[in-house]
Design an enzyme around this catalytic site. Structure first.
Site: not given
Length: 466
Positions: A67, A69, A72, A132, A242, A245, A279, A330
């Protein structure tokens, strides 16, 4: 008379004094792979073969990161201050939206390249990218609708990490189809547009699945059409989502449906071994048992879940029930495969007030059990043959340093030291091989300096514009 055995290509072979195989530790292991990077032979007690190089340390399977992103990574460490009122996941999300709004394709590729090199340095050999940010800042599609996804694929190729790319469907701003906000317009797509991005990635030979973002962001009918459309194209494709979470998500789902998120998902979607529930932090006993029984993978991200104040997944009971799981970094508050396993174990210790919680009678060494289980679960979530050191799997493996401080330790103790006692400034990852190619040698990736410089420039641009 039998024909002579085929000649061994020593460029595609390595001997490990000790290697962690799916069935446990073995000595003098000969690893052989083909030109495509697939293991064709894993043979123990094979020392003394002329011309085959020997690994300078203990060999363990590469870790899948299930997982991520990628964008980030650019603001990791930059949100650690208190704003007005109590900080939570939801206040952190507002800062994340500011960075997402400022992304350009070039910036995304530079940030992702740096991140993926960091993952390799940390012992990850593949990544599931939960992607995304599809559109331009005003929400309009790029001329190439898959532009941002293709930049992720380009970054993975440059770094040399394995990739499962998961274009994300995002449609709503909350349960019940609440309209998406202006901050979310770069994410929003309809099902057909999202599946066209998937098709474009297929055409570029990218391993691809789909990711309905969450139950709050994807209405039930869209969830069903997305999964059906994906599996009509590829019945083996992974589906990641997801779920549960945050406690607020559980409360909102109960208010909307009368069911808890994991409960609703298992009752309304054909969740099976192709699914990864990311999660699943806030599950009750019945949900936990049902998740373990359905064959799906729980995608655990301990460092992010700690950083965002999410909560603690009931890992001890889940593992005891035979649940499958893997780890992800993540939001990349930490990029450290061993560190995720360490934190997973330590949070269980704090909750249950016991030590060595995630060991088992069959495998009393915590690091051994966790590493193999996370590799297996990560491979399943990735839908790629990366499940360990066995014929038919990718030649993805890590060589742990054989330095003076490790002399006299068993291989179990070396791995335990890597997971639980590796000190700052003393990285134990010496080499990282992906598909039979050495991507990290003597602890350094060949593109590390260039990637760092480009990352610094990309982050400076984001800080100016966010």
């Amino acid at each position: 008379m039998n024909p002579p055995p085929p000649r061994l290509d020593t460029r595609h072979a390595l001997i490990a004094s000790h290697a962690l195989l799916p069935g446990g530790w073995a000595s003098d292991v000969l690893l052989v792979w083909d030109a495509a990077g697939t293991l064709t032979g894993v043979t123990s007690a094979a020392s003394g073969i002329a011309g085959v190089p020997r690994a300078e340390g203990v060999v363990i399977p590469g870790m899948p990161n299930l997982h991520s992103h990628a964008f980030q990574r650019a603001f990791a460490g930059l949100t650690e201050y208190r704003g007005a009122g109590d900080d939570s996941f939801w206040s952190w999300r507002e800062r994340m939206y500011q960075f997402a709004a400022a992304l350009t394709p070039d910036v995304l590729e530079d940030v992702a390249t740096q991140l993926y090199i960091e993952m390799l340095h940390a012992g990850y050999t593949s990544v599931c990218e939960f992607h995304y940010v599809h559109h331009q800042p005003d929400g309009a599609p790029y001329a190439e609708p898959a532009e941002m996804a293709l930049r992720i694929a380009a970054a993975a190729r440059r770094a040399g990490i394995g990739l499962t790319l998961l274009p994300v469907l995002y449609q709503a701003g909350g349960f019940g189809g609440r309209p998406a906000t202006a901050q979310q317009r770069r994410f929003v797509s309809d099902v057909d547009t999202l599946l066209r991005i998937v098709e474009r990635l297929h055409a570029q030979d990218v391993r691809v699945g789909v990711a309905p973002h969450s139950l709050r962001a994807v209405p039930p009918d869209a969830l069903q059409r997305l999964v059906e459309g994906m599996h009509a194209m590829d019945p083996t494709a992974p589906v990641h989502i997801h779920v549960a979470e945050q406690q607020r998500e559980v409360d909102d789902c109960l208010a909307w449906t009368g069911l808890r998120p994991v409960q609703w998902l298992l009752q309304h979607a054909a969740v099976d071994e192709r699914w990864c529930l990311v999660h699943a932090t806030h599950v009750d006993d019945a949900e936990r048992a049902a998740l373990a029984a359905c064959g799906a993978t729980a995608g655990l991200c301990p460092s992010t879940e700690a950083n965002l104040g999410d909560g603690v997944f009931p890992a001890a009971a889940y593992l005891d029930a035979g649940g499958r799981w893997g780890i992800g970094s993540d939001s990349h508050a930490s990029v450290d495969a061993a560190g995720e396993l360490r934190l997973l174990e330590y949070t269980q210790r704090m909750v249950l007030q016991r030590r060595n919680v995630l060991a088992s009678p069959a495998q009393p060494h915590v690091a051994h059990r966790l590493w193999l289980a996370a590799v297996e679960g990560g491979a399943r979530a990735s839908a790629r043959p990366i499940g360990g050191l066995a014929p038919g799997q990718r030649a993805d493996f890590v060589v742990l340093a054989n330095d003076d401080t490790l002399q006299g330790l068993s291989p179990e103790q070396v791995l335990s030291s890597h997971v639980f006692a590796c000190q700052p400034g003393r990285a134990m990852v010496r080499e990282v091989w992906v598909g039979g190619e050495c991507r990290v040698r003597s602890g350094e990736h060949a593109l590390a300096r260039e990637a760092r410089e480009r990352f610094v420039g990309a982050r400076a641009q984001l800080l100016r514009e966010s």
